[in-house]
Design an enzyme around this catalytic site. Structure first.
Site, PDB file in Angstrom:
ATOM      1  CB  ALA A 186      -0.921   0.001   1.215  1.00  0.00           C
ATOM      2  CD  GLU A 248     -15.439   6.133  -5.111  1.00  0.00           C
ATOM      3  OE1 GLU A 248     -14.296   6.481  -4.774  1.00  0.00           O
ATOM      4  OE2 GLU A 248     -15.676   5.226  -5.930  1.00  0.00           O
ATOM      5  N   GLY A 345     -46.692  -5.000 -12.487  1.00  0.00           N
ATOM      6  CA  GLY A 345     -47.015  -6.226 -13.214  1.00  0.00           C
ATOM      7  C   GLY A 345     -46.139  -6.354 -14.446  1.00  0.00           C
TER       8      GLY A 345
END
Ligand SMILES: Cc1cc2nc3c(=O)[nH]c(=O)nc-3n(C[C@H](O)[C@H](O)[C@H](O)COP(=O)(O)OP(=O)(O)OC[C@H]3O[C@@H](n4cnc5c(N)ncnc54)[C@H](O)[C@@H]3O)c2cc1C
Length: 383
Positions: A186, A248, A345
């Protein structure tokens, strides 16, 4: 007219100026973009002219300081815009990314030179923004990205590919997550602002919903990016993304609530109009119960979203709360839209009725921005 079930409710953080903005946005989406919805869905991407027009109306970069061509507002203004876009049924313009994310990164982390180079174009609509984290090999595990940027003189040389990139077909500017030092995991991740062109674009992906918004692959083959286009420091990319992800996720939640409101409104109107067994559908007990439940869920969702927006405006929206918002609101959206569709429907299954498109469009909300499974991991970690 207020959404059924939301009578008498106003978001506590909203001010009179937000109502004017909502009106302007609603008119733009309804009168100028939606008449082209079928053609835009057919072509698979929005019209550049609509970005330019949004810029002309002052709808892009609402939270960008005026000195860079923006509206000088805050996240509340962006939330109003995004709510209106979904509420009116407009899905072509990638504003959630362009305005809800990309300009936010540049305002928060850009150097003065970077802001002056890109923000005015993003606010006028001459530039369209995207953010590219996901790769073909995986999206959830952001630490494992493989796109590589190697320093060479005053440039980085980038190699790799990204996929599922919103606005990827039309974007001029892409915030690209890369590895500058793969050995560091990272901590070896950086963000580069890339001025992309057609040579970077791959397939426009064929999706089950959101047909008018472009989702594309991007390729970088010895692609040179000036070192001056590094956003934040080298190796800071992962931390910067983690800081922006709550917004975000809230942006996705704002869209989810707007879709729920629209679904309830469309369905109440249909249930009052359509008859079965000699009375309107809304006269049948099951229809009444379903609509009551959907309206209640929508109102609770709106109140929770407003709480998150207010927290975010105070700078207090934490990652776990944003993850709760993203996962719970999008699950609510999918459930409410599905139950509303049932009331239509057979017509609910035909694309000439908006509820059918809303059903297909809703599904991805549980996937992007971090899947809802990952959101639950984040929530659980904070318990
Ligand atoms: C229409 C659309 C637009 C998008 N826009 C963008 C964009 O603009 N920019 C961008 O960078 N990306 C974008 N994405 C990509 C999106 O963020 C990823 O699809 C998402 O993060 C998931 O990554 P993945 O598809 O690689 O799934 P994977 O990471 O392969 O996951 C597959 C499944 O495994 C589950 N899973 C993975 N890890 C765990 C775990 N630790 N625990 C439990 N379950 C787990 C996931 O929840 C998922 O259900 C977009 C995607 C779509 C469909």
């Amino acid at each position: 007219m207020p959404t059924p079930g939301l009578h008498g409710y106003t978001s506590p953080w909203q001010r009179p100026e937000h109502a004017d903005l909502a009106e302007l946005a609603r008119t733009f989406f309804t009168k100028e973009v939606l008449p082209h919805a079928a053609r835009l869905a057919e072509q698979g991407h929005p019209d550049r002219a609509h970005y330019l027009r949004a810029g002309e109306l002052g709808l892009l970069g609402l939270s960008v300081p005026e000195v860079y061509g923006g509206g000088g507002g805050d996240f509340g203004h962006e939330a109003v815009l995004l709510h209106e876009q979904t509420y009116t049924g407009e899905t072509s313009l990638g504003l959630a990314v362009h305005s809800g994310i990309v300009t936010g990164y540049l305002v928060a982390y850009g150097t003065e030179e970077q802001k002056r180079r890109w923000l005015p174009g993003l606010c006028s609509g001459e530039l369209v923004g995207a953010i590219a984290m996901t790769e073909p090999g995986g999206g959830s595990d952001l630490q494992a990205i493989r796109t590589r940027a190697v320093r060479d003189g005053d440039d980085y040389v980038v190699n790799g590919s990204k996929t599922f990139i919103t606005n990827g077909h039309v974007a001029d500017l892409v915030i690209l997550a890369v590895k500058t030092d793969p050995a560091l995991g990272a901590a070896g991740t950086s963000l580069l602002v890339c001025e992309v062109g057609d040579a970077n674009r791959g397939r426009l992906l064929d999706k089950i919903g959101l047909h008018a918004n472009d989702t594309a692959e991007l390729f970088f083959d010895d692609f040179r990016v000036p070192r001056a286009h590094l956003l934040g420091g080298e190796g800071e990319g992962f931390a910067l993304m983690m800081r922006q992800l709550p917004q975000e996720r809230l942006v996705i939640g704002v869209g989810a609530v707007a879709a729920m409101q629209r679904a309830v409104e469309l369905t109440v109107a249909y249930a009052k109009d359509r008859t079965a067994f000699g009375k309107p559908l809304i006269g049948h007990q099951n229809t009444r119960m379903v609509l009551a439940e959907c309206a209640t869920r929508t109102r609770v969702a709106r109140v929770f979203t407003d709480d998150c927006v207010a927290r975010h405006l105070r700078g207090e929206l934490d990652a776990a709360t944003a993850a709760m918002a993203k996962s719970w609101l999008t699950e609510g959206q999918c459930e409410v839209v599905d139950r509303c569709l049932q009331i239509f429907g057979g017509y609910g299954y035909t694309t000439e009725y908006p509820i059918a498109r809303m059903f297909a469009d809703a599904r991805v909300q549980k996937i992007y921005g971090g899947t809802n499974e990952i959101m639950k991991e984040l929530i659980a970690r904070a318990l």
